[in-house]
Design a protein around this motif. Structure first.
Motif, PDB file in Angstrom:
ATOM      1  N   ASN A 186      -3.785   3.608  10.049  1.00 36.51           N
ATOM      2  CA  ASN A 186      -2.738   3.055   9.193  1.00 36.51           C
ATOM      3  C   ASN A 186      -1.856   2.066   9.944  1.00 36.51           C
ATOM      4  O   ASN A 186      -1.316   1.132   9.344  1.00 36.51           O
ATOM      5  CB  ASN A 186      -1.892   4.170   8.593  1.00 36.51           C
ATOM      6  CG  ASN A 186      -2.654   4.962   7.550  1.00 36.51           C
ATOM      7  OD1 ASN A 186      -3.499   4.421   6.843  1.00 36.51           O
ATOM      8  ND2 ASN A 186      -2.377   6.251   7.445  1.00 36.51           N
ATOM      9  N   SER A 187      -1.706   2.246  11.246  1.00 40.56           N
ATOM     10  CA  SER A 187      -0.876   1.321  12.023  1.00 40.56           C
ATOM     11  C   SER A 187      -1.521  -0.064  12.077  1.00 40.56           C
ATOM     12  O   SER A 187      -0.827  -1.072  12.133  1.00 40.56           O
ATOM     13  CB  SER A 187      -0.658   1.856  13.430  1.00 40.56           C
ATOM     14  OG  SER A 187      -1.876   1.886  14.158  1.00 40.56           O
ATOM     15  N   GLY A 201      -5.596  10.044   1.250  1.00 44.25           N
ATOM     16  CA  GLY A 201      -4.321   9.650   1.805  1.00 44.25           C
ATOM     17  C   GLY A 201      -3.592  10.806   2.469  1.00 44.25           C
ATOM     18  O   GLY A 201      -4.070  11.941   2.517  1.00 44.25           O
ATOM     19  N   GLU A 202      -2.430  10.484   2.976  1.00 46.83           N
ATOM     20  CA  GLU A 202      -1.653  11.466   3.728  1.00 46.83           C
ATOM     21  C   GLU A 202      -1.284  12.670   2.875  1.00 46.83           C
ATOM     22  O   GLU A 202      -1.259  13.800   3.358  1.00 46.83           O
ATOM     23  CB  GLU A 202      -0.403  10.800   4.292  1.00 46.83           C
ATOM     24  CG  GLU A 202      -0.690   9.779   5.377  1.00 46.83           C
ATOM     25  CD  GLU A 202       0.565   9.139   5.929  1.00 46.83           C
ATOM     26  OE1 GLU A 202       0.452   8.244   6.783  1.00 46.83           O
ATOM     27  OE2 GLU A 202       1.669   9.539   5.509  1.00 46.83           O
ATOM     28  N   GLU A 203      -1.010  12.437   1.618  1.00 47.95           N
ATOM     29  CA  GLU A 203      -0.629  13.540   0.747  1.00 47.95           C
ATOM     30  C   GLU A 203      -1.759  14.544   0.567  1.00 47.95           C
ATOM     31  O   GLU A 203      -1.512  15.701   0.216  1.00 47.95           O
ATOM     32  CB  GLU A 203      -0.184  12.995  -0.615  1.00 47.95           C
ATOM     33  CG  GLU A 203       1.116  12.218  -0.547  1.00 47.95           C
ATOM     34  CD  GLU A 203       1.599  11.799  -1.915  1.00 47.95           C
ATOM     35  OE1 GLU A 203       2.669  11.161  -1.995  1.00 47.95           O
ATOM     36  OE2 GLU A 203       0.916  12.103  -2.911  1.00 47.95           O
ATOM     37  N   THR A 238       0.843  -1.187   0.000  1.00 45.94           N
ATOM     38  CA  THR A 238       0.000   0.000   0.000  1.00 45.94           C
ATOM     39  C   THR A 238       0.880   1.240   0.000  1.00 45.94           C
ATOM     40  O   THR A 238       2.090   1.156   0.195  1.00 45.94           O
ATOM     41  CB  THR A 238      -0.939   0.009   1.216  1.00 45.94           C
ATOM     42  OG1 THR A 238      -1.817   1.118   1.118  1.00 45.94           O
ATOM     43  CG2 THR A 238      -0.147   0.104   2.509  1.00 45.94           C
ATOM     44  N   TYR A 239       0.306   2.338  -0.233  1.00 38.73           N
ATOM     45  CA  TYR A 239       0.991   3.601  -0.288  1.00 38.73           C
ATOM     46  C   TYR A 239       0.259   4.600   0.595  1.00 38.73           C
ATOM     47  O   TYR A 239      -0.961   4.571   0.705  1.00 38.73           O
ATOM     48  CB  TYR A 239       1.035   4.126  -1.729  1.00 38.73           C
ATOM     49  CG  TYR A 239       1.768   3.216  -2.668  1.00 38.73           C
ATOM     50  CD1 TYR A 239       1.077   2.219  -3.360  1.00 38.73           C
ATOM     51  CD2 TYR A 239       3.138   3.332  -2.872  1.00 38.73           C
ATOM     52  CE1 TYR A 239       1.740   1.376  -4.228  1.00 38.73           C
ATOM     53  CE2 TYR A 239       3.808   2.498  -3.739  1.00 38.73           C
ATOM     54  CZ  TYR A 239       3.107   1.513  -4.414  1.00 38.73           C
ATOM     55  OH  TYR A 239       3.761   0.673  -5.265  1.00 38.73           O
ATOM     56  N   SER A 240       1.021   5.481   1.222  1.00 37.85           N
ATOM     57  CA  SER A 240       0.393   6.470   2.096  1.00 37.85           C
ATOM     58  C   SER A 240      -0.538   7.382   1.304  1.00 37.85           C
ATOM     59  O   SER A 240      -1.450   7.981   1.863  1.00 37.85           O
ATOM     60  CB  SER A 240       1.464   7.295   2.815  1.00 37.85           C
ATOM     61  OG  SER A 240       2.289   7.957   1.876  1.00 37.85           O
ATOM     62  N   LYS A 274      -3.722  -0.904   9.691  1.00 42.97           N
ATOM     63  CA  LYS A 274      -4.106  -1.159   8.299  1.00 42.97           C
ATOM     64  C   LYS A 274      -5.586  -1.480   8.194  1.00 42.97           C
ATOM     65  O   LYS A 274      -5.995  -2.491   7.607  1.00 42.97           O
ATOM     66  CB  LYS A 274      -3.257  -2.274   7.692  1.00 42.97           C
ATOM     67  CG  LYS A 274      -1.784  -1.907   7.571  1.00 42.97           C
ATOM     68  CD  LYS A 274      -1.019  -2.960   6.812  1.00 42.97           C
ATOM     69  CE  LYS A 274       0.425  -2.535   6.620  1.00 42.97           C
ATOM     70  NZ  LYS A 274       1.206  -3.517   5.830  1.00 42.97           N
TER      71      LYS A 274
END
Length: 121
Positions: free
Chosen positions: A76-77, A53-55, A28-30, A79
């Motif tokens: 996210n920790s 997402g984070e971005e 996965t990607y942030s 998932k």
């Protein structure tokens, strides 16, 4: 490849609450966003909530039909993403799906198996 496993569906009375979970594993990607869609018989699948997402600052979006009643979150920790639904009505009865992907793919590259939500009076 990313795998999504949903849980938490079921039956609830009108006005009740329910929380759906979407656990993901694999690559996965942030920047991945998570979308929640639903589909009832004879209707098209519609997106009801998205958590970016984070971005994108982890912002969220809701359709007019659920805004103010549904909430999304993501750990996210662990998932896992969550769709918290409250003040449910019969119109919320549907098969609910989570999906993930990049925003430019509408967060729909990878899909969960779906979970049924039934709201009755």
């Amino acid at each position: 490849q990313l795998y999504l496993v949903q849980s938490g569906g079921g039956s609830v009375q009108t006005g009740g609450s329910l929380t759906l979970s979407c656990a993901y594993s694999g690559r996965t990607y942030s920047a991945f966003c998570m979308a929640w869609s639903r589909q009832s018989p004879g209707t098209e699948r519609e997106v009801v909530a998205v958590i970016y997402g984070e971005e994108d600052g982890g912002e969220s979006w809701f359709s007019a039909s659920v805004k103010g009643r549904f909430a999304v979150s993501r750990d996210n920790s662990k998932k896992t993403g969550f769709l918290q639904m409250s003040n449910l009505t019969a119109d919320d009865s549907a098969m609910y799906y989570c999906s993930m992907g990049f925003r430019n793919a509408d967060c729909k590259t990878y899909w969960g198996q779906g979970t049924q939500v039934t709201v009755s009076s």
